[in-house]
Design an enzyme around this catalytic site. Structure first.
Site, PDB file in Angstrom:
ATOM      1  N   LYS A 161      -8.848  -6.345   5.032  1.00  0.00           N
ATOM      2  CA  LYS A 161      -8.719  -6.677   3.649  1.00  0.00           C
ATOM      3  C   LYS A 161      -7.907  -7.878   3.239  1.00  0.00           C
ATOM      4  O   LYS A 161      -6.788  -8.328   3.838  1.00  0.00           O
ATOM      5  CB  LYS A 161      -7.627  -5.580   3.165  1.00  0.00           C
ATOM      6  CG  LYS A 161      -7.180  -5.788   1.638  1.00  0.00           C
ATOM      7  CD  LYS A 161      -6.839  -4.066   1.087  1.00  0.00           C
ATOM      8  CE  LYS A 161      -5.780  -4.366   0.088  1.00  0.00           C
ATOM      9  NZ  LYS A 161      -5.558  -3.188  -0.800  1.00  0.00           N
ATOM     10  N   LYS A 163      -6.786 -10.688   1.006  1.00  0.00           N
ATOM     11  CA  LYS A 163      -5.922 -11.021  -0.358  1.00  0.00           C
ATOM     12  C   LYS A 163      -6.544 -12.066  -1.176  1.00  0.00           C
ATOM     13  O   LYS A 163      -6.491 -13.395  -0.539  1.00  0.00           O
ATOM     14  CB  LYS A 163      -4.551 -10.931  -0.216  1.00  0.00           C
ATOM     15  CG  LYS A 163      -3.988  -9.747   0.158  1.00  0.00           C
ATOM     16  CD  LYS A 163      -4.117  -8.617  -0.999  1.00  0.00           C
ATOM     17  CE  LYS A 163      -3.124  -7.502  -0.820  1.00  0.00           C
ATOM     18  NZ  LYS A 163      -3.281  -6.400  -1.783  1.00  0.00           N
ATOM     19  N   ASP A 191      -9.110  -7.990  -2.266  1.00  0.00           N
ATOM     20  CA  ASP A 191      -8.325  -7.326  -3.395  1.00  0.00           C
ATOM     21  C   ASP A 191      -7.588  -8.861  -3.916  1.00  0.00           C
ATOM     22  O   ASP A 191      -6.926  -9.410  -3.566  1.00  0.00           O
ATOM     23  CB  ASP A 191      -7.186  -6.657  -2.639  1.00  0.00           C
ATOM     24  CG  ASP A 191      -6.243  -6.287  -3.568  1.00  0.00           C
ATOM     25  OD1 ASP A 191      -6.523  -5.935  -5.159  1.00  0.00           O
ATOM     26  OD2 ASP A 191      -5.349  -5.278  -3.148  1.00  0.00           O
ATOM     27  N   GLU A 217     -11.476  -5.040  -4.932  1.00  0.00           N
ATOM     28  CA  GLU A 217     -10.199  -4.243  -5.464  1.00  0.00           C
ATOM     29  C   GLU A 217      -9.602  -4.893  -6.632  1.00  0.00           C
ATOM     30  O   GLU A 217      -9.277  -6.464  -6.400  1.00  0.00           O
ATOM     31  CB  GLU A 217      -9.059  -4.034  -4.506  1.00  0.00           C
ATOM     32  CG  GLU A 217      -8.694  -2.695  -4.121  1.00  0.00           C
ATOM     33  CD  GLU A 217      -7.526  -2.653  -3.352  1.00  0.00           C
ATOM     34  OE1 GLU A 217      -6.416  -2.459  -3.611  1.00  0.00           O
ATOM     35  OE2 GLU A 217      -8.020  -2.582  -1.930  1.00  0.00           O
ATOM     36  N   ASP A 242      -7.372  -0.266  -8.487  1.00  0.00           N
ATOM     37  CA  ASP A 242      -6.236  -0.041  -7.884  1.00  0.00           C
ATOM     38  C   ASP A 242      -4.941   0.263  -8.778  1.00  0.00           C
ATOM     39  O   ASP A 242      -4.740   1.199  -9.381  1.00  0.00           O
ATOM     40  CB  ASP A 242      -5.721  -1.061  -6.863  1.00  0.00           C
ATOM     41  CG  ASP A 242      -4.518  -0.879  -5.995  1.00  0.00           C
ATOM     42  OD1 ASP A 242      -3.752   0.220  -6.404  1.00  0.00           O
ATOM     43  OD2 ASP A 242      -3.975  -1.355  -5.432  1.00  0.00           O
ATOM     44  N   LYS A 266      -2.965   5.727  -4.105  1.00  0.00           N
ATOM     45  CA  LYS A 266      -1.726   5.619  -3.301  1.00  0.00           C
ATOM     46  C   LYS A 266      -0.840   6.523  -3.618  1.00  0.00           C
ATOM     47  O   LYS A 266      -0.592   6.944  -4.857  1.00  0.00           O
ATOM     48  CB  LYS A 266      -0.816   4.002  -3.787  1.00  0.00           C
ATOM     49  CG  LYS A 266      -1.924   2.841  -3.230  1.00  0.00           C
ATOM     50  CD  LYS A 266      -1.348   1.386  -3.932  1.00  0.00           C
ATOM     51  CE  LYS A 266      -2.055   0.365  -3.347  1.00  0.00           C
ATOM     52  NZ  LYS A 266      -1.910  -0.751  -3.785  1.00  0.00           N
ATOM     53  N   CYS A 294      -1.560   1.624   0.372  1.00  0.00           N
ATOM     54  CA  CYS A 294       0.014   1.884   0.326  1.00  0.00           C
ATOM     55  C   CYS A 294       0.718   0.488  -0.147  1.00  0.00           C
ATOM     56  O   CYS A 294       0.241  -0.223  -0.728  1.00  0.00           O
ATOM     57  CB  CYS A 294       0.330   1.911   2.131  1.00  0.00           C
ATOM     58  SG  CYS A 294      -0.218   0.110   2.949  1.00  0.00           S
ATOM     59  N   ASP A 319      -6.430   1.845   3.984  1.00  0.00           N
ATOM     60  CA  ASP A 319      -5.613   0.456   4.018  1.00  0.00           C
ATOM     61  C   ASP A 319      -4.367   1.065   4.351  1.00  0.00           C
ATOM     62  O   ASP A 319      -3.228   1.011   3.213  1.00  0.00           O
ATOM     63  CB  ASP A 319      -6.009  -0.182   2.573  1.00  0.00           C
ATOM     64  CG  ASP A 319      -4.837  -1.294   2.639  1.00  0.00           C
ATOM     65  OD1 ASP A 319      -4.791  -1.916   3.525  1.00  0.00           O
ATOM     66  OD2 ASP A 319      -4.530  -1.728   1.375  1.00  0.00           O
ATOM     67  N   ASP A 321      -1.405  -0.061   6.633  1.00  0.00           N
ATOM     68  CA  ASP A 321      -0.957  -1.078   7.441  1.00  0.00           C
ATOM     69  C   ASP A 321       0.438  -1.634   6.931  1.00  0.00           C
ATOM     70  O   ASP A 321       0.773  -2.453   7.979  1.00  0.00           O
ATOM     71  CB  ASP A 321      -1.892  -2.204   7.300  1.00  0.00           C
ATOM     72  CG  ASP A 321      -1.981  -2.927   5.906  1.00  0.00           C
ATOM     73  OD1 ASP A 321      -1.370  -2.441   5.084  1.00  0.00           O
ATOM     74  OD2 ASP A 321      -2.876  -3.815   5.936  1.00  0.00           O
TER      75      ASP A 321
HETATM   76 MN    MN Z   1      -4.880  -3.426  -4.047  1.00  0.00          MN
END
Ligand code: MN
Length: 369
Positions: A161, A163, A191, A217, A242, A266, A294, A319, A321
């Site tokens: 993932k 960022k 994301d 995301e 999200d 989440k 998370c 996701d 982690d």
């Molecule tokens: Mn996110």
């Protein structure tokens, strides 16, 4: 008493990250969480955890402790298996504050699994027996992120993932360099954490699509529903909400508005496993696959997410982690360890948490009985 909650303990904990973890809105060096232990009168106890995000739900460890002070005394004496009833009670006592409620909800689910003497995922759906998780690459220069990507792949991760959400041009470069470095067999999802305008998002996503990105995301700010719809319409990459979706009600609203292709659930936004399952069901009926994500949970909150993801068919991505990004470990024995990108479940009832680091956990700040 028969099947009753006897005692609730509240432990604030501070867990340090291995290195500063940067996403579009800012960087974190530690996670301020609140661990909850619920003890029953029949020899079973459950662990739960809140990992509040002020940016996402307006909560801090301090507000979680305050909210638990309103909720916990009311739960003493109640049957811990009446989860729907307790979730309703919590909502009647305090509005919002989903992370505080998640800590209770997770501990109740741990108790549920232990009471029926099975691993939690088996008794809430049992769809799969292990869960593929990605690992997140925090924002750094494109070159540094490509190095981190290579390291993650060497450690066995099959999904990354990435960022983004800082500078659209540089974000495209991040994705290009990472794809070049890891090759075609690794899943890449991105994301932006609300960091782009709709126009920037549409441009960046159209440039990124040739690097085979699974989904993007939260490209735009959570409250910009119009913008999200515009991005979804004009993006060649599926768009995942999200920060825009916390609750089952949010899921209905965004699905009705045709604003999303996917939803990131989440536990810290939904208020725990019980409502997370409702979001997954609503989304499934609308043909919208979900991911479980998370905040900064330790192995306790991560185990809860992993059990949920294993249980539920429509949670197709994970996701999970944050426990790997944290240097401080709260769980000594048990938990859902990762092997070759897969979260594995030990043959331990409930969440599978066997032993905590009592020094890191410390003494409870509050005890309700
Ligand atoms: Mn996110």
């Amino acid at each position: 008493m028969w099947l009753g909650i006897q005692q609730i303990e509240v432990y604030p904990v501070t867990l340090a990250y291995r290195e500063p973890f940067r996403i579009a809105p800012g960087a974190s060096t530690e996670s301020h969480n609140v661990v909850v232990r619920i003890i029953t009168d029949y020899g079973v106890c459950g662990w739960g955890e809140a990992s509040p995000s002020e940016r996402v739900t307006g909560e801090t460890a301090e507000t979680v402790v305050k909210v638990l002070d309103k909720i916990a005394p009311k739960l003493v004496g109640m049957c811990p298996l009446r989860i729907e009833n307790i979730v309703e009670l919590m909502d009647n006592l305090v509005a919002g504050n989903p992370s505080a409620k998640a800590a209770i909800d997770i501990a109740l689910h741990d108790i549920f699994g232990k009471t029926v003497r099975k691993e939690l995922y088996r008794v809430i759906g049992g769809y799969r027996t292990e869960v593929l998780t990605d690992i997140t690459l925090g924002i750094k220069s494109p070159k540094e992120m490509a190095k981190d990507a290579a390291k993650a792949v060497k450690r066995g991760f099959k999904a990354l993932k990435v960022k983004v959400g800082v500078d659209p041009e540089e974000d495209v470069e991040r994705v290009r360099l990472i794809r070049e470095t890891v090759g075609d067999d690794i899943q890449i999802r991105i994301d932006a954490n609300q960091g782009w305008t709709p126009k920037q998002a549409i441009q960046a996503l159209n440039k990124m699509t040739k690097y085979n990105i699974q989904f993007a995301e939260q490209p735009v700010p959570a409250e910009d529903l119009k913008g999200l719809i515009e991005v979804k319409r004009n993006s060649p990459i599926p768009v995942m909400a999200d920060e825009s979706v916390h609750s089952p009600e949010d899921a209905v609203r965004l699905i009705k508005a045709e604003a999303v292709d996917l939803i990131n659930i989440k536990l810290m936004k939904s208020g725990g496993i019980h409502k997370a399952r409702k979001i997954a069901a609503i989304a499934e009926a609308a043909g919208i696959p979900c991911m479980i994500g998370c905040m900064g949970e330790s192995e306790i909150g991560i185990a809860a997410g992993a059990h949920l993801a294993a249980a539920v068919r429509n949670i197709q991505y994970a996701d999970l982690d944050s426990d790997l990004l944290l240097k401080d470990k709260l769980v000594k024995k048990g938990g859902t360890k990762v092997k070759n990108s897969m979260r594995m479940f030990p043959k331990i009832h409930g969440l599978g948490i066997r032993e905590l680091d009592t020094v890191k956990l410390g003494k409870p700040l509050k005890v309700y009985k």
